[in-house]
Design an enzyme around this catalytic site. Sequence first.
Site, short mmCIF file in Angstrom:
data_model
loop_
_atom_site.label_atom_id
_atom_site.label_comp_id
_atom_site.label_asym_id
_atom_site.label_seq_id
_atom_site.Cartn_x
_atom_site.Cartn_y
_atom_site.Cartn_z
N SER A 1 0.82 -1.21 0.00
CA SER A 1 0.00 0.00 0.00
C SER A 1 0.85 1.27 0.00
O SER A 1 2.01 1.26 0.43
CB SER A 1 -0.91 0.02 1.23
OG SER A 1 -1.68 -1.14 1.28
N1 SAH Z 1 -0.26 -5.44 4.04
C1 SAH Z 1 0.50 -5.70 2.83
C2 SAH Z 1 -0.24 -5.33 1.57
C3 SAH Z 1 -1.39 -6.19 1.36
S1 SAH Z 1 -1.94 -6.45 -0.29
C4 SAH Z 1 1.85 -5.01 2.85
O1 SAH Z 1 2.15 -4.26 3.79
O2 SAH Z 1 2.62 -5.25 1.92
C5 SAH Z 1 -3.21 -7.58 0.15
C6 SAH Z 1 -2.75 -8.94 0.49
O3 SAH Z 1 -3.86 -9.67 0.97
C7 SAH Z 1 -2.20 -9.71 -0.70
O4 SAH Z 1 -0.92 -10.17 -0.42
C8 SAH Z 1 -3.19 -10.87 -0.84
O5 SAH Z 1 -2.60 -12.07 -1.30
C9 SAH Z 1 -3.72 -11.02 0.56
N2 SAH Z 1 -5.03 -11.68 0.70
C10 SAH Z 1 -6.09 -11.64 -0.15
N3 SAH Z 1 -7.10 -12.38 0.33
C11 SAH Z 1 -6.67 -12.93 1.50
C12 SAH Z 1 -7.25 -13.82 2.45
N4 SAH Z 1 -8.48 -14.32 2.30
N5 SAH Z 1 -6.52 -14.18 3.53
C13 SAH Z 1 -5.26 -13.69 3.70
N6 SAH Z 1 -4.66 -12.87 2.82
C14 SAH Z 1 -5.35 -12.48 1.74
#
Ligand code: SAH
Length: 237
Positions: A89
Amino acid sequence: MRRFSLLSIVLGFMTVLGIFSLSRNQDENSYTRLRMEMVQKQLIPRGITDERVLEAMRKIPRHLFVNEAYRHLAYEDHPLPIEAQQTISQPYIVALMTQLLNLKKGEKVLEIGTGSGYQAAVLAELTHNVFSIEIVEALAIKASQTLRDLGYKQVFVKFGDGHAGWSEESPFDVIIITCATKDVPSALFSQLREGGRMVLPLGNPQTYQTLTLITKIKGKPKTVKVLDVRFVPMTKK
Ligand code: SAH
């Protein structure tokens, strides 16, 4: 003569190593400068006032959470791609979500969507109990490694579907969801303690969402809408 040439090879090698480490230091210095600028120009003017959040973001080497090709962009005012079509993000959004959580030292936090591990590192600067779930195995492995390399031993990363939460570790004081969902997953709300806070992008995962702060009061959600955002969708196993 042979001894002389061996000596010059050794000296030459040491010079190359010296130049290499000098340029690495220069890189690190310029990343530090970019990081200070990021805090000064992107976070403070937009209302990030929690000094602990600002300090965490001045400290954490965000460029080490992205691939080499994107490192020079790590402190820019936008999200960046990571593996598996996911994103890290925008710095301001990380700061805002963290500030909204009002995390206190010792509180237990669960993150859904580890991604690069950067948000988890920011949380780990504020408390010692950080749990994070990631649905893409390769990302879970890479993020754990990055966090370990940087010394964040108190962050526990699990590969799995965040919809189910982490019942063995519940209740949590704070839950942060960093992927977009239409509804608050019920298992997550039930793993939040009474009085606990949750921040998430709530809305249509295909278009845009509203960053929402939920507080659990007498078992019910009290909801505050904060800002329109775009996150990658929360997927299901
Ligand atoms: N917090 C992260 C950015 C997140 S992007 C950072 O600091 O880099 C969103 C993430 O959520 C992605 O990696 C995606 O694979 C994950 N995601 C999507 N659905 C999910 C679920 N049901 N359970 C866990 N992770 C999930």
